[in-house]
Design a protein around this motif. Structure first.
Motif, PDB file in Angstrom:
ATOM      1  N   HIS A  54       0.820  -1.220   0.000  1.00  0.00           N
ATOM      2  CA  HIS A  54       0.000   0.000   0.000  1.00  0.00           C
ATOM      3  C   HIS A  54       0.852   1.266   0.000  1.00  0.00           C
ATOM      4  N   ASP A  55       2.174   1.130  -0.179  1.00  0.00           N
ATOM      5  CA  ASP A  55       3.065   2.290  -0.130  1.00  0.00           C
ATOM      6  C   ASP A  55       2.620   3.346  -1.146  1.00  0.00           C
ATOM      7  N   GLY A  56       2.458   4.583  -0.676  1.00  0.00           N
ATOM      8  CA  GLY A  56       2.044   5.672  -1.554  1.00  0.00           C
ATOM      9  C   GLY A  56       0.541   5.879  -1.622  1.00  0.00           C
ATOM     10  N   GLN A  57      -0.251   4.920  -1.125  1.00  0.00           N
ATOM     11  CA  GLN A  57      -1.709   5.052  -1.128  1.00  0.00           C
ATOM     12  C   GLN A  57      -2.164   5.751   0.155  1.00  0.00           C
ATOM     13  N   THR A  58      -3.174   6.592   0.028  1.00  0.00           N
ATOM     14  CA  THR A  58      -3.719   7.296   1.192  1.00  0.00           C
ATOM     15  C   THR A  58      -5.226   7.117   1.246  1.00  0.00           C
ATOM     16  N   ARG A  59      -5.789   7.336   2.422  1.00  0.00           N
ATOM     17  CA  ARG A  59      -7.244   7.301   2.609  1.00  0.00           C
ATOM     18  C   ARG A  59      -7.823   8.685   2.301  1.00  0.00           C
ATOM     19  N   LYS A  60      -9.148   8.786   2.299  1.00  0.00           N
ATOM     20  CA  LYS A  60      -9.805  10.071   2.047  1.00  0.00           C
ATOM     21  C   LYS A  60      -9.359  11.130   3.058  1.00  0.00           C
ATOM     22  N   SER A  61      -9.023  10.665   4.274  1.00  0.00           N
ATOM     23  CA  SER A  61      -8.611  11.592   5.334  1.00  0.00           C
ATOM     24  C   SER A  61      -7.193  12.098   5.148  1.00  0.00           C
ATOM     25  N   GLY A  62      -6.443  11.498   4.197  1.00  0.00           N
ATOM     26  CA  GLY A  62      -5.056  11.874   3.973  1.00  0.00           C
ATOM     27  C   GLY A  62      -4.058  10.996   4.693  1.00  0.00           C
ATOM     28  N   ILE A 112     -15.909   7.672   8.900  1.00  0.00           N
ATOM     29  CA  ILE A 112     -16.767   7.985   7.753  1.00  0.00           C
ATOM     30  C   ILE A 112     -16.880   9.480   7.483  1.00  0.00           C
ATOM     31  N   ASP A 113     -16.489  10.312   8.437  1.00  0.00           N
ATOM     32  CA  ASP A 113     -16.617  11.763   8.260  1.00  0.00           C
ATOM     33  C   ASP A 113     -15.826  12.274   7.063  1.00  0.00           C
ATOM     34  N   ALA A 114     -14.801  11.541   6.640  1.00  0.00           N
ATOM     35  CA  ALA A 114     -13.990  11.986   5.499  1.00  0.00           C
ATOM     36  C   ALA A 114     -14.695  11.764   4.165  1.00  0.00           C
ATOM     37  N   MET A 115     -15.811  11.010   4.151  1.00  0.00           N
ATOM     38  CA  MET A 115     -16.529  10.706   2.917  1.00  0.00           C
ATOM     39  C   MET A 115     -17.499  11.826   2.565  1.00  0.00           C
ATOM     40  N   SER A 116     -17.970  11.824   1.319  1.00  0.00           N
ATOM     41  CA  SER A 116     -18.981  12.793   0.897  1.00  0.00           C
ATOM     42  C   SER A 116     -20.309  12.473   1.578  1.00  0.00           C
ATOM     43  N   VAL A 117     -21.213  13.456   1.578  1.00  0.00           N
ATOM     44  CA  VAL A 117     -22.514  13.263   2.228  1.00  0.00           C
ATOM     45  C   VAL A 117     -23.256  12.097   1.592  1.00  0.00           C
ATOM     46  N   GLU A 118     -23.255  12.019   0.260  1.00  0.00           N
ATOM     47  CA  GLU A 118     -23.962  10.939  -0.426  1.00  0.00           C
ATOM     48  C   GLU A 118     -23.377   9.577  -0.060  1.00  0.00           C
ATOM     49  N   ALA A 119     -22.037   9.482  -0.040  1.00  0.00           N
ATOM     50  CA  ALA A 119     -21.384   8.215   0.311  1.00  0.00           C
ATOM     51  C   ALA A 119     -21.681   7.840   1.759  1.00  0.00           C
ATOM     52  N   ARG A 120     -21.656   8.848   2.660  1.00  0.00           N
ATOM     53  CA  ARG A 120     -21.951   8.562   4.068  1.00  0.00           C
ATOM     54  C   ARG A 120     -23.338   7.958   4.224  1.00  0.00           C
ATOM     55  N   ARG A 121     -24.325   8.524   3.541  1.00  0.00           N
ATOM     56  CA  ARG A 121     -25.699   8.028   3.668  1.00  0.00           C
ATOM     57  C   ARG A 121     -25.821   6.616   3.093  1.00  0.00           C
TER      58      ARG A 121
END
Length: 725
Positions: free
Chosen positions: A51-59, A164-173
């Motif tokens: 996973h080197d170099g990959q990041t999550r939505k949160s950074g 989940i807070d790092a996701m978009s509103v639509e994705a969260r729902r």
């Protein structure tokens, strides 16, 4: 990790062990031997490199997610293979690491676990829901082979919900709804109440953030008086148990926002009316001490009538055991007390993860694990009969009811079924063949019909008959996925058989119009036609004809032209279908013959058939107002008539003019019932001070039966006119 292992993976290994990895290894070292902790460490190194170099939505670096998933499982004290698979669970999907490298480094079991959790995002589906459904089906099949798959998936979902807070509103729902509908119920079904409760609360917060904040604030701002009263009650409980010389732990608990919200909705109560926000758990060493403790708390405070449940004698399907009682507190509000042993408390919190042990490489099946395997066995039967992954997912949703009823077989065995289960659900729970041939039952020795709803504690004996078989109406009242899937599977098989028979008659008739027959079609020509039509067998062609997907005359012309070049292809094309030899229907044709709602034909009416793609023959009366439109497509007309004996009930609609006064509806309904006709629906069409017009949708056996119903209604003094629509 040795050089050979590094070469096998083809990855650059990262040396620094971050704080999260150190915490995971420390947690694993608390219960795993050193050599197994070393394998977990190697899994981290390979996962971090992949996973080197990959990041999550949160950074954050992506490796923090699989490490957190493994950390959740280490809290449940899962084995090293599960922890390694958790660390590597996204590598097959999101990195260049292949399954062969995983197998070479960690063995087939770990590779199988990773593959079971991997989603199917790389495949092409019609929509997101179908992709999720197919991914879910794959996961459940892998789970049936190894229960640890679902433990990894639940931990994965739990950490995703925590971040989940790092996701978009639509994705969260979308993710929150899926969590509440599927993953939290699965955790509950497997007895993992701690994970279930957190998934529910996180899902509720993401889906309804405002409602969550309001209820959470109300819970946190409870009056000091109530909090002090709870402390007083806790002390009183502990004192009484000590007087009884019972070793114990008393734990106070507060209902979660999701739990409070669910109760407010299900019981239509305001927050202030939900009084049992607080409760207590009493934990004692032995089973018999649970009942001793129950007597002690009942001696301290009076119990509420009909609010006692013994889940020790009759455990829930997920293995949960406890005594539940609700007491009147001295402060006016009821309090719930749960009484259980330490072992029961562990199983209640961890479910199938409790006491996860391996002996000589094989899982030692605990009671909770064996119950989970039984549930999965039923799911496997369901998925084999389901027509699609979407249907399978819907079946599983139906089966994940939070409440259950517990029933007894005549031999005293216990069966757990979803809430609102019927006698027929019980029959299918016993065995598919029992359900398919069920006709009635004895519930507590009283004869009842199949649609009777059951309640906990009843004894059920199913009555069967060899000639009995499922009907489409059964789907209207069964609630369990096993019953629903078995009935659908049976009906699909019957529909196919009926379609083949009807299609054979339709093709024979079409060939007869061309002075030909199916027997004269050479096997070579028939095989050539099936290949061109992309059909595997003649039966599929005949079923296609019956279902209106192919016109019988066009198929007949294609077969005749190839075999007889001198045949006239136009013969029979322009002829009136109603002058041909009629196909007789008896009412037993399932799924391939239906009756039009525009004119409601009944046996005895002059009728015609119209081929509709996917539906087969739709029967209309010859006086139907839609016939002029159908005449524009004469190739779809089918000459049909009624057989000598016709079975079944048929819909008819009556327009009845009556006096507008009290009691009229009851009089008309009684007259229809006296004529042995069922009423499906009643609608008022017009009303004024003096007159009213009603439409009655009824069921009759024939035109003669319908005439009898009309005569009886006309005799009523309050009726001014009856007309069939």
């Amino acid at each position: 990790m040795n050089a050979n292992s590094a070469a096998a993976t083809g990855l650059r290994l990262l040396d620094p062990v971050p704080e999260a990895a150190a915490r995971l290894e420390a947690a694993a070292a608390d219960y795993l031997p050193a050599e197994q902790v070393e394998r977990v460490h190697r899994a981290y190194l390979i996962g971090a490199a992949a996973h080197d170099g990959q990041t999550r939505k949160s950074g954050e670096p992506y490796i923090t997610h699989p490490l957190a998933v493994a950390g959740i499982l280490a809290e449940l004290r899962l084995d090293w293979e599960t922890l390694c698979a958790a660390i590597l669970h996204d590598t097959l999907e999101d990195t260049s690491l292949g399954r062969k490298a995983l197998t070479a480094e960690f063995g087939e079991a770990v590779a199988e676990l990773v593959d079971g959790v991997t989603k199917l995002d790389r495949l092409q589906f019609r929509d997101r829901y179908e992709a999720a459904a197919e991914s879910f089906r794959k996961m459940m099949l892998a789970m049936a082979r190894d229960l640890r798959v679902i433990l990894i998936k639940l931990a994965d979902r739990l950490h995703n919900m925590r971040t989940i807070d790092a996701m978009s509103v639509e994705a969260r729902r979308r993710i929150a709804r899926e969590t509440l509908e599927i993953y939290a119920p699965i955790a509950q079904r497997l007895g993992m109440n701690r994970i279930k409760a957190e998934l529910q609360d996180l899902g509720f917060a993401a889906l309804y953030p405002f409602r969550y904040r309001v209820i959470r604030k109300r819970i946190q701002s409870q009056p000091v008086l109530r909090r002090e009263s709870m402390a007083t009650i806790e002390a009183a409980l502990a004192h009484r148990l000590t007087q009884e010389h019972l070793p114990h732990r008393v734990v106070g608990r507060v209902k979660s926002p999701h739990s409070v919200y669910t109760k407010m909705r299900s019981e239509s109560k305001s927050f202030d009316q939900v009084m049992d926000v607080f409760g207590f758990r009493v934990i004692v060493p032995k089973v018999m001490q649970c009942y001793h403790a129950l007597g002690a708390v009942h001696g301290l405070y009076k119990p509420l009538d009909a609010r006692f449940r013994d889940f020790i004698a009759i455990p829930k399907a997920n293995g949960y055991q406890s005594l539940h009682t609700v007491l009147f507190s001295p402060y006016g509000s009821p309090i719930e007390v749960q009484i259980r042993t330490e072992e029961m408390d562990q199983i209640a919190e961890r479910g199938i993860a409790a006491h996860w042990m391996y002996k000589s490489g094989e899982r030692a099946g605990s009671g909770a694990q064996l119950r989970a395997q039984d549930w999965l066995r039923d799911l496997l039967e369901s998925q084999e009969a389901a027509g699609s992954s979407v249907e399978f997912l819907e079946n599983v949703k139906v089966d994940l009811f939070p409440d259950e009823v517990y029933l007894f077989t005549p031999k005293g065995d216990i069966r757990a079924l979803p809430r609102n289960a019927t006698v027929l659900d019980f029959a299918y729970a016993v065995h598919t063949d029992v359900g398919n041939h069920a006709v009635a039952a004895r519930v507590d020795k009283k004869l009842v019909p199949l649609r009777t709803r059951l309640v906990s504690g009843q004894s059920v004996e199913i009555i069967t008959a060899p000639s009995a078989q499922p009907s489409p109406g059964w789907l209207e009242f069964v609630v369990s996925s096993k019953a629903r899937t078995a009935i659908r599977h049976f009906l699909k098989h019957l529909q196919h058989e009926d379609a083949v028979q009807l299609g054979h008659r339709m093709l024979d008739r079409a060939l007869g119009e061309l002075d030909f027959s199916l027997d004269r079609v050479t096997p070579e020509r028939l095989e050539r036609f099936l290949v061109e039509a992309r059909l595997p067998r003649l039966e599929e062609l005949l079923a296609d004809i019956a279902l209106g997907n192919r016109m019988p005359l066009q198929v007949a012309q294609a077969l005749v032209q190839r075999d007889d070049p001198h045949a006239d292809p136009k013969r029979g094309r322009a002829g009136d279908a109603l002058d041909s030899e009629k196909i007789l229907i008896s009412g037993g044709e399932r799924g391939v013959v239906s009756f039009a709602n525009c004119c409601h034909p009944v046996p005895g009416d002059d009728i015609m058939g119209y081929l509709t793609a996917g539906k087969g023959i739709v029967v209309h009366r010859l006086e139907c107002s839609n016939l002029p439109e159908f005449r524009k497509s004469p190739e779809r007309w089918v000459a049909i008539g009624w057989d000598v004996e016709v079975t079944g009930e048929y819909a008819a609609v009556l327009r009845i003019e009556v006096d507008n006064k009290p009691g009229v509806l009851a009089q008309v309904a009684a007259a229809i019932a006296e004529a042995h006709s069922n009423i499906d629906n009643v609608e008022y069409q017009e009303r004024d001070l003096r007159m009213a017009v009603m439409h009655f949708a009824i069921e009759v056996r024939s035109r003669k039966h319908l005439a009898d119903v009309i005569r009886r209604v006309r005799r009523l003094g309050v009726v001014h006119g009856v007309q069939r629509l």
